[in-house]
Scaffold this motif. Structure first.
Motif, PDB file in Angstrom:
ATOM      1  N   LYS A 159       8.193  11.235  17.574  1.00  0.00           N
ATOM      2  CA  LYS A 159       9.038  12.663  16.565  1.00  0.00           C
ATOM      3  C   LYS A 159      10.756  12.421  16.575  1.00  0.00           C
ATOM      4  O   LYS A 159      11.301  13.041  16.077  1.00  0.00           O
ATOM      5  N   GLU A 160      11.783  12.067  17.815  1.00  0.00           N
ATOM      6  CA  GLU A 160      13.058  11.965  17.922  1.00  0.00           C
ATOM      7  C   GLU A 160      13.019  11.389  16.826  1.00  0.00           C
ATOM      8  O   GLU A 160      14.557  11.191  16.229  1.00  0.00           O
ATOM      9  N   PHE A 161      12.451  10.020  16.098  1.00  0.00           N
ATOM     10  CA  PHE A 161      13.167   9.267  15.187  1.00  0.00           C
ATOM     11  C   PHE A 161      13.554  10.050  13.859  1.00  0.00           C
ATOM     12  O   PHE A 161      13.764   9.893  13.270  1.00  0.00           O
ATOM     13  N   SER A 162      11.938  10.457  14.155  1.00  0.00           N
ATOM     14  CA  SER A 162      11.881  11.050  12.465  1.00  0.00           C
ATOM     15  C   SER A 162      12.505  12.236  12.341  1.00  0.00           C
ATOM     16  O   SER A 162      13.745  12.940  11.193  1.00  0.00           O
ATOM     17  N   ILE A 163      13.199  13.512  13.612  1.00  0.00           N
ATOM     18  CA  ILE A 163      14.184  13.987  13.458  1.00  0.00           C
ATOM     19  C   ILE A 163      15.505  13.041  12.558  1.00  0.00           C
ATOM     20  O   ILE A 163      16.599  13.046  12.221  1.00  0.00           O
ATOM     21  N   LEU A 164      15.609  12.016  13.895  1.00  0.00           N
ATOM     22  CA  LEU A 164      17.801  11.353  13.180  1.00  0.00           C
ATOM     23  C   LEU A 164      17.512  10.970  11.886  1.00  0.00           C
ATOM     24  O   LEU A 164      18.312  11.047  11.523  1.00  0.00           O
ATOM     25  N   LEU A 199      13.537  22.666   9.959  1.00  0.00           N
ATOM     26  CA  LEU A 199      13.502  21.353  10.704  1.00  0.00           C
ATOM     27  C   LEU A 199      11.737  20.896  10.635  1.00  0.00           C
ATOM     28  O   LEU A 199      11.403  19.373  11.377  1.00  0.00           O
ATOM     29  N   PHE A 200      11.375  21.436  12.054  1.00  0.00           N
ATOM     30  CA  PHE A 200      10.153  21.310  12.304  1.00  0.00           C
ATOM     31  C   PHE A 200       8.797  21.046  11.512  1.00  0.00           C
ATOM     32  O   PHE A 200       8.163  20.508  12.065  1.00  0.00           O
ATOM     33  N   GLU A 201       9.250  21.816   9.974  1.00  0.00           N
ATOM     34  CA  GLU A 201       7.786  21.633   9.229  1.00  0.00           C
ATOM     35  C   GLU A 201       7.791  20.491   8.538  1.00  0.00           C
ATOM     36  O   GLU A 201       7.285  20.125   8.167  1.00  0.00           O
ATOM     37  N   THR A 202       9.156  20.116   8.440  1.00  0.00           N
ATOM     38  CA  THR A 202       9.744  19.513   8.195  1.00  0.00           C
ATOM     39  C   THR A 202       8.952  17.973   8.455  1.00  0.00           C
ATOM     40  O   THR A 202       8.235  16.769   8.220  1.00  0.00           O
ATOM     41  N   ASP A 207       8.147  29.244  20.359  1.00  0.00           N
ATOM     42  CA  ASP A 207       7.360  27.768  20.788  1.00  0.00           C
ATOM     43  C   ASP A 207       8.612  26.295  21.107  1.00  0.00           C
ATOM     44  O   ASP A 207       9.551  26.515  20.419  1.00  0.00           O
ATOM     45  N   GLY A 208       8.871  26.239  22.235  1.00  0.00           N
ATOM     46  CA  GLY A 208      10.158  25.263  22.817  1.00  0.00           C
ATOM     47  C   GLY A 208      10.242  23.972  22.011  1.00  0.00           C
ATOM     48  O   GLY A 208      11.031  23.162  22.788  1.00  0.00           O
ATOM     49  N   THR A 209       8.766  23.799  21.517  1.00  0.00           N
ATOM     50  CA  THR A 209       9.212  22.508  21.472  1.00  0.00           C
ATOM     51  C   THR A 209       9.446  21.247  20.779  1.00  0.00           C
ATOM     52  O   THR A 209      10.407  20.616  21.426  1.00  0.00           O
ATOM     53  N   LEU A 210      10.724  22.077  19.475  1.00  0.00           N
ATOM     54  CA  LEU A 210      11.286  21.664  19.234  1.00  0.00           C
ATOM     55  C   LEU A 210      12.701  21.652  20.217  1.00  0.00           C
ATOM     56  O   LEU A 210      13.734  20.803  20.356  1.00  0.00           O
ATOM     57  N   LYS A 211      13.241  22.708  20.480  1.00  0.00           N
ATOM     58  CA  LYS A 211      14.514  22.730  21.636  1.00  0.00           C
ATOM     59  C   LYS A 211      14.278  21.691  22.844  1.00  0.00           C
ATOM     60  O   LYS A 211      15.443  21.173  23.030  1.00  0.00           O
TER      61      LYS A 211
END
Length: 229
Positions: A159-164, A180-183, A193-197
Motif C-alpha cells: 500500500k505504501e508503494f502504491s501511495i507513492l 487517494l484511499f479509493e484509488t 477509519d484511521g487506515t489511511l492516516k
C-alpha cells in the motif's frame, strides 16, 4: 495455477480452507505455526497469496506479518476472531492487504481472495509498464517494486508503494483522502477509519529516517495530501 499458503493451527479450519480453495482452482499448502509459515514463504517464490491466522503457536500472526514484509510483498489476508477497528488498522499498517473476521463464510473468503489478487496483479502490471519515478532524493523503481532514498533502500508495504506511485505520477495534484484511499485500496472510503492516516504517518516516518532534511508529503488540512514541491 495460483498457489495460496494457509497459515492456521486449527487443522480442521486449515483443511476446510485448503479443500475449498482447491475446489476453486487454486493450489494450496499449509503451515500450522508461525515459524513454519515464514519458512514456507521464503521457500515458495511462486506463492500468490497468504491467508494468515493471528493466534498461532511458536510465533504470533502479527509477528509473522512483520517478518514477511521484510523480504516479501506477497499479498496477505488476515483471518481472526478479533473484531475491532484498532486491530484492523494496526494490521493494515504493518502490511496486511485485507482482514476477514471469524467465523467466516467460505464465499466471502473466495471473494476477498479474488479481489486481493486482482488488485495485486493490476498494480504489478502497472508497475511493469512504468519507468522509474523520481522526486527529490526518492527513486521509485517501478520495475522491481523497490524504492531508494539517498541511495539507501526504502522498505515499503504494498500500500505504501502504491501511495507513492500514485503521488509521484501526479506530482502537482492534491488528492482528497477519499480519492487517494479509493484509488489505492479500491474500496469505499470510511471517514472515521484511521487506515489511511496510519499509512501516511508510517510512510512519512520512513522517508524522514533516510532523508531528514526534506519533506515529501504534506497534509492540506480539510482537503487531503500532496507532494511537497
Amino acid at each position: 495455477m495460483k498457489k495460496i499458503l494457509i497459515v492456521e493451527d486449527d487443522r480442521q479450519i486449515n483443511n476446510l480452507l485448503c479443500d475449498f480453495l482447491s475446489s476453486k482452482g487454486y493450489s494450496t499448502i499449509s503451515s500450522f505455526d508461525g515459524a513454519d509459515a515464514i519458512v514456507n514463504v521464503r521457500n515458495n517464490e511462486d506463492l500468490s497469496l497468504v491467508i494468515l491466522d493471528l493466534m498461532l503457536p511458536v510465533l504470533s500472526g502479527d509477528s509473522v506479518l512483520k517478518e514477511i514484509r521484510v523480504f516479501s510483498n506477497v499479498p496477505i489476508i488476515v483471518i481472526s476472531a478479533i473484531n475491532n477497528t484498532d486491530s484492523k488498522v494496526n494490521l493494515m499498517s504493518i502490511g496486511a492487504d485485507d482482514y476477514i473476521t471469524k467465523p467466516f463464510v467460505l464465499d466471502e473468503v473466495l471473494a476477498r481472495v479474488t479481489a486481493v489478487l486482482r488488485r495485486y496483479e493490476k498494480n504489478e502490471q502497472t508497475i511493469k509498464e512504468s519507468k522509474p519515478l523520481t522526486f527529490k532524493n526518492l527513486i521509485l523503481h517501478t520495475d522491481s517494486c523497490t524504492a531508494t532514498v539517498n541511495g539507501k533502500p526504502l522498505l515499503l508495504t504494498n500500500k505504501e508503494f502504491s501511495i507513492l506511485n500514485l503521488l509521484l505520477n501526479n506530482p502537482t495534484k492534491l488528492f482528497s483522502k477519499s480519492n487517494l484511499f479509493e484509488t489505492v485500496w479500491e474500496e469505499s472510503y470510511i471517514a472515521d477509519d484511521g487506515t489511511l492516516k496510519v499509512h501516511m504517518s508510517n510512510l512519512r516516518a520512513k522517508l524522514k529516517s533516510l532523508d531528514p532534511d526534506n519533506e515529501y508529503i504534506e497534509t492540506v488540512w480539510g482537503m487531503g495530501y500532496r507532494l511537497v514541491n
